[in-house]
Scaffold this motif. Sequence first.
Motif, PDB file in Angstrom:
ATOM      1  N   TYR A  56       0.840  -1.202   0.000  1.00  0.00           N
ATOM      2  CA  TYR A  56       0.000   0.000   0.000  1.00  0.00           C
ATOM      3  C   TYR A  56       0.877   1.254   0.000  1.00  0.00           C
ATOM      4  N   SER A  57       1.844   1.274   0.897  1.00  0.00           N
ATOM      5  CA  SER A  57       2.723   2.448   0.951  1.00  0.00           C
ATOM      6  C   SER A  57       3.586   2.552  -0.295  1.00  0.00           C
ATOM      7  N   ARG A  58       4.012   1.421  -0.838  1.00  0.00           N
ATOM      8  CA  ARG A  58       4.824   1.465  -2.065  1.00  0.00           C
ATOM      9  C   ARG A  58       4.013   2.009  -3.239  1.00  0.00           C
ATOM     10  N   ALA A  59       2.731   1.631  -3.340  1.00  0.00           N
ATOM     11  CA  ALA A  59       1.892   2.122  -4.434  1.00  0.00           C
ATOM     12  C   ALA A  59       1.695   3.624  -4.331  1.00  0.00           C
ATOM     13  N   ILE A  60       1.541   4.127  -3.095  1.00  0.00           N
ATOM     14  CA  ILE A  60       1.400   5.571  -2.920  1.00  0.00           C
ATOM     15  C   ILE A  60       2.693   6.267  -3.347  1.00  0.00           C
ATOM     16  N   GLU A  61       3.844   5.687  -2.976  1.00  0.00           N
ATOM     17  CA  GLU A  61       5.129   6.288  -3.366  1.00  0.00           C
ATOM     18  C   GLU A  61       5.308   6.279  -4.875  1.00  0.00           C
ATOM     19  N   ALA A  62       4.710   5.286  -5.566  1.00  0.00           N
ATOM     20  CA  ALA A  62       4.836   5.210  -7.030  1.00  0.00           C
ATOM     21  C   ALA A  62       4.027   6.295  -7.712  1.00  0.00           C
ATOM     22  N   GLY A  63       3.118   6.965  -7.003  1.00  0.00           N
ATOM     23  CA  GLY A  63       2.384   8.098  -7.573  1.00  0.00           C
ATOM     24  C   GLY A  63       1.478   7.725  -8.721  1.00  0.00           C
ATOM     25  N   GLY A  64       0.819   6.601  -8.664  1.00  0.00           N
ATOM     26  CA  GLY A  64      -0.103   6.202  -9.715  1.00  0.00           C
ATOM     27  C   GLY A  64       0.470   5.219 -10.709  1.00  0.00           C
ATOM     28  N   GLU A  65       1.783   4.970 -10.661  1.00  0.00           N
ATOM     29  CA  GLU A  65       2.386   3.972 -11.524  1.00  0.00           C
ATOM     30  C   GLU A  65       2.180   2.588 -10.899  1.00  0.00           C
ATOM     31  N   PRO A  66       1.882   1.566 -11.703  1.00  0.00           N
ATOM     32  CA  PRO A  66       1.660   0.226 -11.141  1.00  0.00           C
ATOM     33  C   PRO A  66       2.959  -0.324 -10.535  1.00  0.00           C
ATOM     34  N   ILE A  67       2.807  -1.107  -9.488  1.00  0.00           N
ATOM     35  CA  ILE A  67       3.941  -1.809  -8.888  1.00  0.00           C
ATOM     36  C   ILE A  67       3.624  -3.296  -8.859  1.00  0.00           C
ATOM     37  N   PHE A  68       4.677  -4.109  -8.752  1.00  0.00           N
ATOM     38  CA  PHE A  68       4.519  -5.561  -8.681  1.00  0.00           C
ATOM     39  C   PHE A  68       5.118  -6.036  -7.371  1.00  0.00           C
ATOM     40  N   LYS A 127      -2.127  -0.577  -8.126  1.00  0.00           N
ATOM     41  CA  LYS A 127      -2.085   0.755  -8.755  1.00  0.00           C
ATOM     42  C   LYS A 127      -2.907   1.707  -7.898  1.00  0.00           C
ATOM     43  N   ALA A 128      -2.293   2.807  -7.487  1.00  0.00           N
ATOM     44  CA  ALA A 128      -3.013   3.843  -6.742  1.00  0.00           C
ATOM     45  C   ALA A 128      -3.856   4.677  -7.708  1.00  0.00           C
ATOM     46  N   ILE A 129      -5.141   4.976  -7.317  1.00  0.00           N
ATOM     47  CA  ILE A 129      -6.056   5.721  -8.183  1.00  0.00           C
ATOM     48  C   ILE A 129      -6.332   7.082  -7.521  1.00  0.00           C
ATOM     49  N   TYR A 130      -6.230   8.113  -8.355  1.00  0.00           N
ATOM     50  CA  TYR A 130      -6.396   9.479  -7.862  1.00  0.00           C
ATOM     51  C   TYR A 130      -7.563  10.155  -8.586  1.00  0.00           C
TER      52      TYR A 130
END
Length: 585
Positions: free
Chosen positions: A146-158, A179-182
């Motif tokens: 969750y925190s990593r997705a927020i740090e990615a700023g909307g870019e998907p993480i695996f 993926k974080a959605i804004y």
Amino acid sequence: MRKPKPKPFFSRSLMRTNMLLLSLLLVSGMLIAMFPFTYQLTKQLLRDSQTRQSRRLLEQTGQGIEFYLESMLETAEYLAATPETVRYLAGDDSAGAEVRRRLQVIAATRADYYHLVLLSTDGTLLTSRETVRQNPYRDFRREDWYSRAIEAGGEPIFTSSRVENLFFGDYPWVITTVKAIYDDGRLVGMLLIDLNYERIESILQATRQDDNRGYVFIVGSDGRLVYHPQQQLIYSGIKTERLDLAEEGAPDLPVMAGDAMYLSAHSDLSGWTMVSVQNTAALVSIPDAWILIYVLVGLAFFALAAILSWYFANRLTRPLQSLQTSMKRFEQGDLNTLADTNATLEIADLGESFNRMTMRIRDLLAESAATEEQKRQSELLALQAQIRPHFLYNTLESIIWMAEIGENENVVAMTSALSKLLRAQIAGGAEVVRLDEEIAYTNHYLTIQSLRYGERLDYDLVLEPGLEGIGVLRLVLQPLVENAIYHGIRHKTGKGLVRIEARSDGDHLVIEVWDNGVGFKNPDNWRHVNMNPDGGIGLKNVEDRILLFFGQQYRLEIESRTRTADDPETMLTTVVRIRHPKVTP
């Protein structure tokens, strides 16, 4: 009684066989020495070939994984970009039915998707599976992803391989795309796509090699496993894996750990690292068929070496044996015998010299029949000094056994000296020759004898300057040296020394032959010995020639005493002296 001469290390009768055996031993040694090198070279070639193949497979695996992840990212981008998804996460519950329908449609078409989940920031979730319920004991907002997705700023993480704990009573192992959605820059929720390994496993299985040779596993950006073909064994602690080598290995720089070779390739899209592990012991094992080929090739080379060795051994020894046979016939009285000259280098030269000598001897024997008896006898004895078949036979025998034991330099030296000796003997010419020519002839004889006797014989030549051109009877010095060796040095224990001195005494030339042999027991009786034991000219015959040519006032002078046990080894005990007028050759 004459002591028998010891046999050489290599028997003369077995010279050809010994040369063949030595050649075969040499070839065998080379083949044995080359086998480990060839074996290691083959193993290295197999290892390099397998490394190249592993690189290709690793590249294919990376391409397949990235193609698969790109399709999953397209799904994530599609779901995150729909207005209904943003509205639902922003708090519009009326959009929930449409969002669930879309999640279910996508899940129905993709068997590798285990869950498609939308999480709002207030802690509620919407999933493609209606039969599951949210785990009330887990707050997803505290999860690492969750925190990593927020740090990615909307870019998907695996994520790496993990246990999905969002749902009560259902805890599968999955790999998740988050993926974080804004909405207008405000975080409204998260999209999770859980993968169940099925597609990743099929991609890796398609490029996987034999189980005994290697496999591929995936490590996430956090250094934890994403996928491993024996993942359950690793998590249970039954099997271990060197995950630390994932970052050290590279397609062009393999990392070795025991019998395992690690190659890795990094994916910029997912941040994952694909690692190929190869069992080098299995990679470089050489099939039995290859070893059989090596053995057959070695045997073929060995057979070829045997044939060539036999051929060259025959080619080398046949001329020597033929020449030796001719010498034996000559020694037995067949003066018409000729040596075979179909050879090369020194052996052919020696055979030609022998043939010229025999022809010259026949001519001289025919010419000498018309001369006065005493002169004929003296000249005949001089010719016999040239012939010396027993000396030639012994010299050839020495050449053969030195060749057998590999003393090539001594073979060349003795052959060259014998050739020059024979050439000088058969050259004919005047009865009186230059002193330096007579000394050179005697030096050839001493070279042969010093090689035969080895360390037991040494000699010294002392010539007063200015006497080189003075005349001396031809072939008069060598019999004196021969006498010193056979009557003085041969019966002496320890090292023998022969010294030849030539000096001027007014109008006379004085030549002295010294030796440190056993000495004469009765010096007055030497004139009664006409021949040396090995067929050479005795001192009496030398004196007869001097009397015949220079007159009755010139004779041999001998001073000698018997050596005692207290005498130094270097003491000269005997001298034979020639004294006659200086003449012009």
